[in-house]
Design a protein around this motif. Sequence first.
Motif, mmCIF file in Angstrom:
data_model
loop_
_atom_site.group_PDB
_atom_site.id
_atom_site.type_symbol
_atom_site.label_atom_id
_atom_site.label_comp_id
_atom_site.label_asym_id
_atom_site.label_seq_id
_atom_site.Cartn_x
_atom_site.Cartn_y
_atom_site.Cartn_z
ATOM 1 N N GLY A 160 -7.811 -20.956 -23.758
ATOM 2 C CA GLY A 160 -7.302 -20.966 -22.387
ATOM 3 C C GLY A 160 -7.369 -22.343 -21.762
ATOM 4 N N ILE A 161 -8.463 -23.058 -22.018
ATOM 5 C CA ILE A 161 -8.587 -24.417 -21.489
ATOM 6 C C ILE A 161 -7.488 -25.315 -22.030
ATOM 7 C CG2 ILE A 161 -10.060 -26.471 -21.425
ATOM 8 C CD1 ILE A 161 -11.047 -24.210 -19.670
ATOM 9 N N TYR A 162 -7.182 -25.207 -23.321
ATOM 10 C CA TYR A 162 -6.137 -26.037 -23.924
ATOM 11 C C TYR A 162 -4.752 -25.690 -23.373
ATOM 12 C CZ TYR A 162 -9.113 -28.419 -27.295
ATOM 13 O OH TYR A 162 -10.059 -29.230 -27.877
ATOM 14 N N LEU A 163 -4.535 -24.414 -23.048
ATOM 15 C CA LEU A 163 -3.255 -24.046 -22.429
ATOM 16 C C LEU A 163 -3.064 -24.783 -21.110
ATOM 17 C CD1 LEU A 163 -3.005 -20.190 -23.066
ATOM 18 C CD2 LEU A 163 -1.586 -21.996 -24.054
ATOM 19 N N TRP A 164 -4.130 -24.822 -20.300
ATOM 20 C CA TRP A 164 -4.030 -25.539 -19.030
ATOM 21 C C TRP A 164 -3.785 -27.035 -19.261
ATOM 22 C CZ3 TRP A 164 -2.907 -23.011 -14.995
ATOM 23 C CH2 TRP A 164 -3.477 -21.768 -14.699
ATOM 24 N N LYS A 165 -4.468 -27.598 -20.216
ATOM 25 C CA LYS A 165 -4.397 -29.042 -20.425
ATOM 26 C C LYS A 165 -3.076 -29.497 -21.044
ATOM 27 C CE LYS A 165 -9.378 -29.866 -20.941
ATOM 28 N NZ LYS A 165 -10.462 -30.374 -21.847
ATOM 29 N N ILE A 166 -2.469 -28.660 -21.898
ATOM 30 C CA ILE A 166 -1.288 -29.088 -22.656
ATOM 31 C C ILE A 166 0.007 -28.539 -22.071
ATOM 32 C CG2 ILE A 166 -0.153 -28.974 -24.910
ATOM 33 C CD1 ILE A 166 -2.948 -28.864 -26.175
ATOM 34 N N VAL A 167 0.053 -27.233 -21.831
ATOM 35 C CA VAL A 167 1.305 -26.599 -21.396
ATOM 36 C C VAL A 167 1.617 -26.908 -19.934
ATOM 37 C CG1 VAL A 167 2.539 -24.415 -21.140
ATOM 38 C CG2 VAL A 167 0.998 -24.771 -23.096
ATOM 39 N N ALA A 168 0.598 -26.858 -19.085
ATOM 40 C CA ALA A 168 0.816 -27.050 -17.644
ATOM 41 C C ALA A 168 1.502 -28.375 -17.305
ATOM 42 C CB ALA A 168 -0.508 -26.916 -16.891
ATOM 43 N N PRO A 169 1.046 -29.536 -17.830
ATOM 44 C CA PRO A 169 1.712 -30.790 -17.457
ATOM 45 C C PRO A 169 3.165 -30.864 -17.928
ATOM 46 C CG PRO A 169 0.100 -31.164 -19.201
ATOM 47 C CD PRO A 169 -0.135 -29.786 -18.685
ATOM 48 N N ILE A 170 3.453 -30.245 -19.075
ATOM 49 C CA ILE A 170 4.844 -30.220 -19.552
ATOM 50 C C ILE A 170 5.728 -29.454 -18.575
ATOM 51 C CG2 ILE A 170 6.356 -29.410 -21.395
ATOM 52 C CD1 ILE A 170 4.059 -29.846 -23.353
ATOM 53 N N MET A 171 5.231 -28.300 -18.120
ATOM 54 C CA MET A 171 6.000 -27.500 -17.170
ATOM 55 C C MET A 171 6.152 -28.206 -15.836
ATOM 56 S SD MET A 171 4.473 -23.695 -17.994
ATOM 57 C CE MET A 171 5.422 -22.962 -16.663
ATOM 58 N N ILE A 172 5.121 -28.916 -15.404
ATOM 59 C CA ILE A 172 5.187 -29.640 -14.130
ATOM 60 C C ILE A 172 6.273 -30.709 -14.182
ATOM 61 C CG2 ILE A 172 3.933 -31.222 -12.616
ATOM 62 C CD1 ILE A 172 1.369 -29.686 -13.402
ATOM 63 N N VAL A 173 6.314 -31.461 -15.269
ATOM 64 C CA VAL A 173 7.310 -32.527 -15.411
ATOM 65 C C VAL A 173 8.715 -31.944 -15.482
ATOM 66 C CG1 VAL A 173 8.154 -34.364 -16.921
ATOM 67 C CG2 VAL A 173 5.703 -34.141 -16.485
ATOM 68 N N LEU A 174 8.905 -30.949 -16.356
ATOM 69 C CA LEU A 174 10.230 -30.341 -16.511
ATOM 70 C C LEU A 174 10.700 -29.680 -15.220
ATOM 71 C CD1 LEU A 174 9.973 -28.689 -20.063
ATOM 72 C CD2 LEU A 174 11.175 -30.788 -19.427
ATOM 73 N N GLY A 175 9.794 -28.950 -14.574
ATOM 74 C CA GLY A 175 10.159 -28.252 -13.348
ATOM 75 C C GLY A 175 10.528 -29.195 -12.223
ATOM 76 N N ASN A 176 9.755 -30.260 -12.052
ATOM 77 C CA ASN A 176 10.053 -31.226 -10.988
ATOM 78 C C ASN A 176 11.361 -31.958 -11.246
ATOM 79 O OD1 ASN A 176 7.885 -31.497 -8.821
ATOM 80 N ND2 ASN A 176 6.634 -31.426 -10.652
ATOM 81 N N LEU A 177 11.575 -32.402 -12.480
ATOM 82 C CA LEU A 177 12.815 -33.114 -12.804
ATOM 83 C C LEU A 177 14.025 -32.194 -12.624
ATOM 84 C CD1 LEU A 177 11.810 -35.167 -15.987
ATOM 85 C CD2 LEU A 177 12.152 -36.006 -13.653
ATOM 86 N N GLY A 178 13.902 -30.946 -13.090
ATOM 87 C CA GLY A 178 15.009 -30.008 -12.955
ATOM 88 C C GLY A 178 15.330 -29.691 -11.507
ATOM 89 N N SER A 179 14.315 -29.460 -10.696
ATOM 90 C CA SER A 179 14.543 -29.127 -9.289
ATOM 91 C C SER A 179 15.125 -30.310 -8.520
ATOM 92 C CB SER A 179 13.234 -28.665 -8.643
ATOM 93 O OG SER A 179 12.807 -27.435 -9.186
ATOM 94 N N ILE A 180 14.613 -31.511 -8.794
ATOM 95 C CA ILE A 180 15.137 -32.699 -8.115
ATOM 96 C C ILE A 180 16.602 -32.921 -8.476
ATOM 97 C CG2 ILE A 180 14.979 -35.223 -8.002
ATOM 98 C CD1 ILE A 180 11.945 -34.901 -8.317
ATOM 99 N N LEU A 181 16.921 -32.787 -9.764
ATOM 100 C CA LEU A 181 18.316 -32.926 -10.197
ATOM 101 C C LEU A 181 19.200 -31.899 -9.515
ATOM 102 C CD1 LEU A 181 20.570 -34.003 -12.050
ATOM 103 C CD2 LEU A 181 19.768 -32.412 -13.809
ATOM 104 N N CYS A 182 18.724 -30.652 -9.455
ATOM 105 C CA CYS A 182 19.519 -29.590 -8.837
ATOM 106 C C CYS A 182 19.732 -29.840 -7.346
ATOM 107 C CB CYS A 182 18.834 -28.241 -9.061
ATOM 108 S SG CYS A 182 18.896 -27.665 -10.763
ATOM 109 N N ILE A 183 18.706 -30.322 -6.656
ATOM 110 C CA ILE A 183 18.845 -30.614 -5.223
ATOM 111 C C ILE A 183 19.898 -31.699 -5.003
ATOM 112 C CG2 ILE A 183 17.674 -31.575 -3.202
ATOM 113 C CD1 ILE A 183 15.119 -30.210 -4.219
#
Length: 375
Positions: A42-65
């Motif tokens: 569970g700790i590794y999921l937070w450390k590895i998956v979360a930052p990838i989703m944060i980057v992808l989500g922010n870039l996608g939302s900014i592009l869409c806006i």
Amino acid sequence: MDTISMVNTSCPDNQNLTNGSVGCMSDSLYEDYTTYDEHIAGIYLWKIVAPIMIVLGNLGSILCIIVLNRKSIRQYTISVFLTAMAVSDTLALNTGLLRNWILYTFDIDIRLSSDILCRFHTWLLYFALDFSAWMLVAVTIVRAGMVCFPHKMKVICTKQKALMTTIIVAVVLSCSKLHILFGMGNIIEYNNGTMTIQHCVYLSKAYESFFNNIGPWLDLVTFCVIPSILLIAGNTIIIFQVIKSKQRIAAAQESSNNRQRNIGTKIPSMTTMLIGLNTVFLLSSIPISVYVIGYNQWYEEGDTRDQAVLSLMWPITNILMYSNNTFNFALYVLSGKSFRKEALKLFCCSSAYRQQDTDVVHVAGQQGITIGQFA
């Protein structure tokens, strides 16, 4: 949904925050609990998956806006709801998911930095998650209305009314979470001249009981159940009306067999997309709602191994929930002809779009009213 009890209770700060532990436990129990592979995973999921989703989500939302506010796109009423949804998705990722990544990676909880941040951060996260879900509902209702009543909707659903609807939804949802601003914070106690501070905890036992026992059920209804019902109903109407429209047009036209086959192939594409949208929302919202409702009972009745499993399920259910904020906007928008065209123009590749777009769904009725600009 993010809950205070997952990481912030009345335990000493150094006990309930180490490695982002769940709940309040003794040192010996906590030591055993963290040795299990489930907890480590569970700790590794937070450390590895979360930052990838944060980057992808922010870039996608900014592009869409950016794309949604280009001249040829912002004329559509639905762009108001889609822009609001992109903003709320960005807020959800940068308040909830980012906070958890920092917590589990650096053992720092940003909510503990001040009493005001504790209250406001929690309130903002709950608001952003609910608001994003209800913007999905607004998009679906508008699309369903355009299919059933294309001419009336062009008159009724203006950009001004869409903006007013967005503001009303935002006000209602923000007010529904105001209890967080007054129900949690720092508690300062004096004992024999010694001051102790409990950071970001429930301010009363009554509110703690409400938040942990009643709050999860309210969240289940407002965040998951009602939006899901409306999404399923709206998309069912859209699919039904589009199929009827296609059948009417196919029966009225005297066209070649190839043309008829092309018309038929577009229906499954839209049907698949709409079912996918509902599936993604249900899969992302139901697990976290069920987890929060059942957590207290499972934790109290379980042994140390069960608590380790719960610590693994916490990042899994959170990642599922935030995947909706990371990817749902792309599911709604990237299949739209107008959006793709403007996105290509934005990257100076407009010539690549001159070929015919084969998967755009259009024609609301015999008059050819467009319904699929952002479908």
